[in-house]
Structures are given as structure tokens and as C-alpha cells.
Design a protein around this motif. Structure first.
Motif, PDB file in Angstrom:
ATOM      1  N   VAL A  92       5.345   7.885   1.586  1.00 24.07           N
ATOM      2  CA  VAL A  92       4.178   8.311   0.819  1.00 24.07           C
ATOM      3  C   VAL A  92       3.146   7.189   0.841  1.00 24.07           C
ATOM      4  O   VAL A  92       3.494   6.004   0.835  1.00 24.07           O
ATOM      5  CB  VAL A  92       4.574   8.661  -0.636  1.00 24.07           C
ATOM      6  N   ASP A  93       1.876   7.552   0.903  1.00 27.18           N
ATOM      7  CA  ASP A  93       0.773   6.594   0.835  1.00 27.18           C
ATOM      8  C   ASP A  93       1.048   5.591  -0.286  1.00 27.18           C
ATOM      9  O   ASP A  93       1.349   5.987  -1.414  1.00 27.18           O
ATOM     10  CB  ASP A  93      -0.511   7.392   0.547  1.00 27.18           C
ATOM     11  N   PRO A  94       0.960   4.269  -0.020  1.00 28.99           N
ATOM     12  CA  PRO A  94       1.314   3.280  -1.045  1.00 28.99           C
ATOM     13  C   PRO A  94       0.440   3.351  -2.289  1.00 28.99           C
ATOM     14  O   PRO A  94       0.906   3.028  -3.385  1.00 28.99           O
ATOM     15  CB  PRO A  94       1.153   1.939  -0.323  1.00 28.99           C
ATOM     16  N   VAL A  95      -0.813   3.767  -2.163  1.00 27.43           N
ATOM     17  CA  VAL A  95      -1.654   3.904  -3.356  1.00 27.43           C
ATOM     18  C   VAL A  95      -1.105   5.013  -4.248  1.00 27.43           C
ATOM     19  O   VAL A  95      -1.071   4.887  -5.477  1.00 27.43           O
ATOM     20  CB  VAL A  95      -3.124   4.185  -2.972  1.00 27.43           C
ATOM     21  N   ARG A  96      -0.648   6.087  -3.634  1.00 30.08           N
ATOM     22  CA  ARG A  96      -0.047   7.176  -4.412  1.00 30.08           C
ATOM     23  C   ARG A  96       1.304   6.748  -4.993  1.00 30.08           C
ATOM     24  O   ARG A  96       1.701   7.215  -6.061  1.00 30.08           O
ATOM     25  CB  ARG A  96       0.084   8.437  -3.556  1.00 30.08           C
ATOM     26  N   GLN A  97       1.999   5.878  -4.285  1.00 26.76           N
ATOM     27  CA  GLN A  97       3.229   5.313  -4.844  1.00 26.76           C
ATOM     28  C   GLN A  97       2.921   4.517  -6.104  1.00 26.76           C
ATOM     29  O   GLN A  97       3.645   4.615  -7.106  1.00 26.76           O
ATOM     30  CB  GLN A  97       3.923   4.414  -3.821  1.00 26.76           C
ATOM     31  N   ILE A  98       1.855   3.733  -6.063  1.00 26.14           N
ATOM     32  CA  ILE A  98       1.458   2.943  -7.237  1.00 26.14           C
ATOM     33  C   ILE A  98       1.151   3.868  -8.406  1.00 26.14           C
ATOM     34  O   ILE A  98       1.600   3.636  -9.540  1.00 26.14           O
ATOM     35  CB  ILE A  98       0.234   2.067  -6.902  1.00 26.14           C
ATOM     36  N   ARG A 146       5.471  -3.841  -7.213  1.00 26.35           N
ATOM     37  CA  ARG A 146       4.765  -4.923  -6.503  1.00 26.35           C
ATOM     38  C   ARG A 146       4.854  -4.716  -4.998  1.00 26.35           C
ATOM     39  O   ARG A 146       3.888  -4.984  -4.272  1.00 26.35           O
ATOM     40  CB  ARG A 146       5.355  -6.280  -6.880  1.00 26.35           C
ATOM     41  N   SER A 147       5.981  -4.226  -4.514  1.00 29.31           N
ATOM     42  CA  SER A 147       6.134  -3.976  -3.082  1.00 29.31           C
ATOM     43  C   SER A 147       5.125  -2.931  -2.603  1.00 29.31           C
ATOM     44  O   SER A 147       4.527  -3.073  -1.523  1.00 29.31           O
ATOM     45  CB  SER A 147       7.560  -3.508  -2.785  1.00 29.31           C
ATOM     46  N   ALA A 148       4.931  -1.883  -3.413  1.00 31.52           N
ATOM     47  CA  ALA A 148       3.943  -0.858  -3.055  1.00 31.52           C
ATOM     48  C   ALA A 148       2.536  -1.443  -3.054  1.00 31.52           C
ATOM     49  O   ALA A 148       1.712  -1.118  -2.180  1.00 31.52           O
ATOM     50  CB  ALA A 148       4.028   0.317  -4.031  1.00 31.52           C
ATOM     51  N   VAL A 149       2.244  -2.316  -4.023  1.00 29.62           N
ATOM     52  CA  VAL A 149       0.929  -2.969  -4.071  1.00 29.62           C
ATOM     53  C   VAL A 149       0.750  -3.864  -2.845  1.00 29.62           C
ATOM     54  O   VAL A 149      -0.315  -3.870  -2.209  1.00 29.62           O
ATOM     55  CB  VAL A 149       0.763  -3.782  -5.373  1.00 29.62           C
ATOM     56  N   ASP A 150       1.788  -4.624  -2.485  1.00 23.63           N
ATOM     57  CA  ASP A 150       1.729  -5.479  -1.286  1.00 23.63           C
ATOM     58  C   ASP A 150       1.399  -4.645  -0.044  1.00 23.63           C
ATOM     59  O   ASP A 150       0.552  -5.025   0.769  1.00 23.63           O
ATOM     60  CB  ASP A 150       3.073  -6.187  -1.068  1.00 23.63           C
ATOM     61  N   THR A 151       2.083  -3.510   0.084  1.00 21.32           N
ATOM     62  CA  THR A 151       1.870  -2.646   1.256  1.00 21.32           C
ATOM     63  C   THR A 151       0.450  -2.102   1.287  1.00 21.32           C
ATOM     64  O   THR A 151      -0.190  -2.062   2.348  1.00 21.32           O
ATOM     65  CB  THR A 151       2.883  -1.484   1.245  1.00 21.32           C
ATOM     66  N   ALA A 152      -0.047  -1.690   0.126  1.00 22.05           N
ATOM     67  CA  ALA A 152      -1.416  -1.164   0.058  1.00 22.05           C
ATOM     68  C   ALA A 152      -2.431  -2.230   0.445  1.00 22.05           C
ATOM     69  O   ALA A 152      -3.411  -1.948   1.158  1.00 22.05           O
ATOM     70  CB  ALA A 152      -1.699  -0.634  -1.343  1.00 22.05           C
ATOM     71  N   VAL A 153      -2.213  -3.461   0.009  1.00 28.52           N
ATOM     72  CA  VAL A 153      -3.118  -4.561   0.367  1.00 28.52           C
ATOM     73  C   VAL A 153      -3.049  -4.838   1.879  1.00 28.52           C
ATOM     74  O   VAL A 153      -4.072  -5.008   2.552  1.00 28.52           O
ATOM     75  CB  VAL A 153      -2.790  -5.837  -0.435  1.00 28.52           C
ATOM     76  N   GLU A 154      -1.827  -4.868   2.411  1.00 26.72           N
ATOM     77  CA  GLU A 154      -1.649  -5.138   3.841  1.00 26.72           C
ATOM     78  C   GLU A 154      -2.365  -4.105   4.707  1.00 26.72           C
ATOM     79  O   GLU A 154      -2.874  -4.432   5.785  1.00 26.72           O
ATOM     80  CB  GLU A 154      -0.158  -5.150   4.191  1.00 26.72           C
ATOM     81  N   HIS A 155      -2.430  -2.848   4.240  1.00 28.51           N
ATOM     82  CA  HIS A 155      -3.070  -1.777   5.007  1.00 28.51           C
ATOM     83  C   HIS A 155      -4.561  -1.644   4.678  1.00 28.51           C
ATOM     84  O   HIS A 155      -5.219  -0.712   5.160  1.00 28.51           O
ATOM     85  CB  HIS A 155      -2.368  -0.443   4.747  1.00 28.51           C
ATOM     86  N   GLY A 156      -5.070  -2.538   3.870  1.00 35.34           N
ATOM     87  CA  GLY A 156      -6.488  -2.495   3.537  1.00 35.34           C
ATOM     88  C   GLY A 156      -6.867  -1.414   2.558  1.00 35.34           C
ATOM     89  O   GLY A 156      -8.058  -1.147   2.355  1.00 35.34           O
ATOM     90  N   LEU A 157      -5.864  -0.764   1.928  1.00 33.66           N
ATOM     91  CA  LEU A 157      -6.149   0.305   0.973  1.00 33.66           C
ATOM     92  C   LEU A 157      -6.503  -0.256  -0.402  1.00 33.66           C
ATOM     93  O   LEU A 157      -7.060   0.457  -1.240  1.00 33.66           O
ATOM     94  CB  LEU A 157      -4.941   1.245   0.860  1.00 33.66           C
ATOM     95  N   LEU A 158      -6.139  -1.513  -0.647  1.00 37.91           N
ATOM     96  CA  LEU A 158      -6.548  -2.224  -1.851  1.00 37.91           C
ATOM     97  C   LEU A 158      -7.226  -3.523  -1.434  1.00 37.91           C
ATOM     98  O   LEU A 158      -6.952  -4.055  -0.361  1.00 37.91           O
ATOM     99  CB  LEU A 158      -5.351  -2.548  -2.757  1.00 37.91           C
ATOM    100  N   ARG A 159      -8.071  -4.023  -2.281  1.00 36.56           N
ATOM    101  CA  ARG A 159      -8.701  -5.318  -2.031  1.00 36.56           C
ATOM    102  C   ARG A 159      -7.623  -6.401  -1.962  1.00 36.56           C
ATOM    103  O   ARG A 159      -6.503  -6.192  -2.446  1.00 36.56           O
ATOM    104  CB  ARG A 159      -9.679  -5.648  -3.169  1.00 36.56           C
ATOM    105  N   THR A 163      -1.146  -9.607  -6.109  1.00 32.36           N
ATOM    106  CA  THR A 163      -0.326  -8.407  -6.267  1.00 32.36           C
ATOM    107  C   THR A 163       0.624  -8.478  -7.462  1.00 32.36           C
ATOM    108  O   THR A 163       0.870  -7.469  -8.125  1.00 32.36           O
ATOM    109  CB  THR A 163       0.472  -8.122  -4.982  1.00 32.36           C
ATOM    110  N   GLU A 164       1.170  -9.658  -7.733  1.00 36.69           N
ATOM    111  CA  GLU A 164       2.098  -9.773  -8.854  1.00 36.69           C
ATOM    112  C   GLU A 164       1.367  -9.575 -10.178  1.00 36.69           C
ATOM    113  O   GLU A 164       1.851  -8.849 -11.066  1.00 36.69           O
ATOM    114  CB  GLU A 164       2.799 -11.134  -8.842  1.00 36.69           C
TER     115      GLU A 164
END
Length: 236
Positions: A92-98, A146-159, A163-164
Motif C-alpha cells: 500500500v502507498d506509504p502515505v496511506r499506510q501512515i 516510522r518505517s512507513a514515514v521513512d519509505t514515504a520520504v525516500e520516495h519523495g512523497l513526503l518532504r 521521521t522519528e
């Protein structure tokens, strides 16, 4: 011998189920009682009376009030861990996971509101070993988010955020449904609280050029500061 063990298995399972049910019964009675009155003012007899059991039965499961507080706190964190794992669907899209994990946090806080309040009020009464167990459990609970946030950042979906800190901000906001329930509950429904807080937190982290991907999560904020968009206009 193996046949005897197999024959005893149903009875053992039934005893374990009764034991778990008794523990839950006692904890469900202890949490609101201690949250209302403070642990120092609550006796084990009053917990027994509230739970409808004998004091002797309570001492079969818990050594004292500190043990009760520890068990209440661990129960909340266990439930958070289970529900967050269920919310973080793979692929699932990491932003939606968050968003799903945050909703799960909020739901646990809603379902255990008095226990959450008790944890904040009485955690300082735990000994160092007890507090360390709680800290470690909380860190394990936050780790999937935090892992989902890390993934979203890595994919450019979050600034590129810390992350912690962001993950713990989400946890703290979820707790606010319990801590400021007196303020929120008369003004918004629980569902409105979750939607509004999700939109607010994600809108601060999702870059403008990705906001159009999440209109259901961001609501009116999906268009705010998007490329080519003018100033946000109030729709109230």
C-alpha cells in the motif's frame, strides 16, 4: 503420555481463557477507578469491589497497584501494536499506510481513553525497570509507523523531515483525544477529529506536487499551495 497431554489440552485452554478474562475484568475496573481518584487513594479492596471479585483473586494475578498500572499500560501498547500491524497493509502507498496507522492509534486511544489517562498520571509511580519496559514497548509500537514515514520520504512523497519526530508527533496527537477529551468531544465527533488531524499533519509534509494524489486524505487542504494554486480560501 502424549495421549494424556492431548486429552488435557482442552481443559488447559479453557483455564487459560478464564484466566485472561479475569485479568481483563480486573484491569477494566482498575483503570477508570485509578484515573478518577489517583492510585494512592485506591485500595486493592476498592478495585476488587469495582471488579466484582475478591481481593484474594486480584492478588493471584497482580502483586499490587504498581503491577496493575504496569499491566494497564502494557495492555494499551499491546493493542496499539496489534492494530497498527493490521493497518499497515503491504504493497500500500506509504502515505496511506501512515494515515491508516494514525487512525489505528486514535482508535486505541478512544477505546482505552481512561487507561491512557491513567498511564500519563501514574507512570511516574512505576519503578525504573517498569518504566524501561514501557519505553521499549512504545518504541516497538512506533517503529512500523516510522518505517512507513521513512519509505514515504525516500520516495519523495513526503518532504525530507525528521521521521522519528514526525512519527512521535502523530502518536502525541492521537493521545490528545484522551488528554483533551473534555475540549474535543463536545465540538467534533471522533471521526471528524481523525480526518481533520490526518489532513493537517499530512498537509504539512506532502510536497505540493503530490497533494493531488490524496484528495480523500487532505480534503480542502489538497489544493492549498498546490502548483499554480492561489491562496487558500476559507469555505466556512
Amino acid at each position: 503420555m502424549a495421549g494424556t497431554d492431548a486429552a488435557n489440552a482442552p481443559a488447559e485452554a479453557a483455564r487459560a481463557a478464564r484466566s485472561d478474562a479475569r485479568r481483563r475484568q480486573i484491569l477494566l475496573a482498575a483503570a477508570p477507578l485509578m484515573e478518577r481518584n489517583g492510585s494512592q487513594a485506591v485500595s486493592m479492596q476498592s478495585v476488587a469491589t469495582e471488579a466484582g471479585v475478591s481481593v484474594g483473586l486480584i492478588y493471584r494475578y497482580f502483586s499490587g497497584k504498581q503491577d496493575l498500572i504496569q499491566a494497564v499500560t502494557e495492555g494499551v501498547l499491546d493493542d496499539m501494536g496489534r492494530r497498527i500491524s493490521q493497518a499497515l497493509e503491504p504493497e500500500v502507498d506509504p502515505v496511506r499506510q501512515i494515515a491508516g496507522a494514525f487512525a489505528a492509534y486514535c482508535t486505541v486511544v478512544r477505546d482505552h481513553r481512561q487507561a491512557v489517562m491513567l498511564t500519563y498520571r501514574e507512570s511516574n509511580t512505576l519503578d525504573e525497570a517498569g518504566r524501561q519496559v514501557i519505553k521499549e514497548m512504545e518504541m516497538r509500537t512506533v517503529a512500523p509507523l516510522r518505517s512507513a514515514v521513512d519509505t514515504a520520504v525516500e520516495h519523495g512523497l513526503l518532504r525530507p523531515i525528521h521521521t522519528e519526530l514526525y512519527a512521535y508527533d502523530l502518536l502525541t496527537i492521537a493521545h490528545s483525544w484522551a488528554l483533551k477529551h473534555w475540549y474535543f468531544a463536545p465540538r467534533v465527533t471522533f471521526e471528524q477529529f481523525v480526518r481533520s488531524q490526518t489532513a493537517l499533519m499530512l498537509s504539512t509534509a506532502i510536497p505540493p506536487d503530490h497533494r493531488s494524489r490524496y484528495p480523500d486524505l487532505l480534503g480542502d487542504l489538497a489544493e492549498a499551495h498546490a502548483p499554480g494554486a492561489g491562496p487558500a480560501v476559507s469555505r466556512s
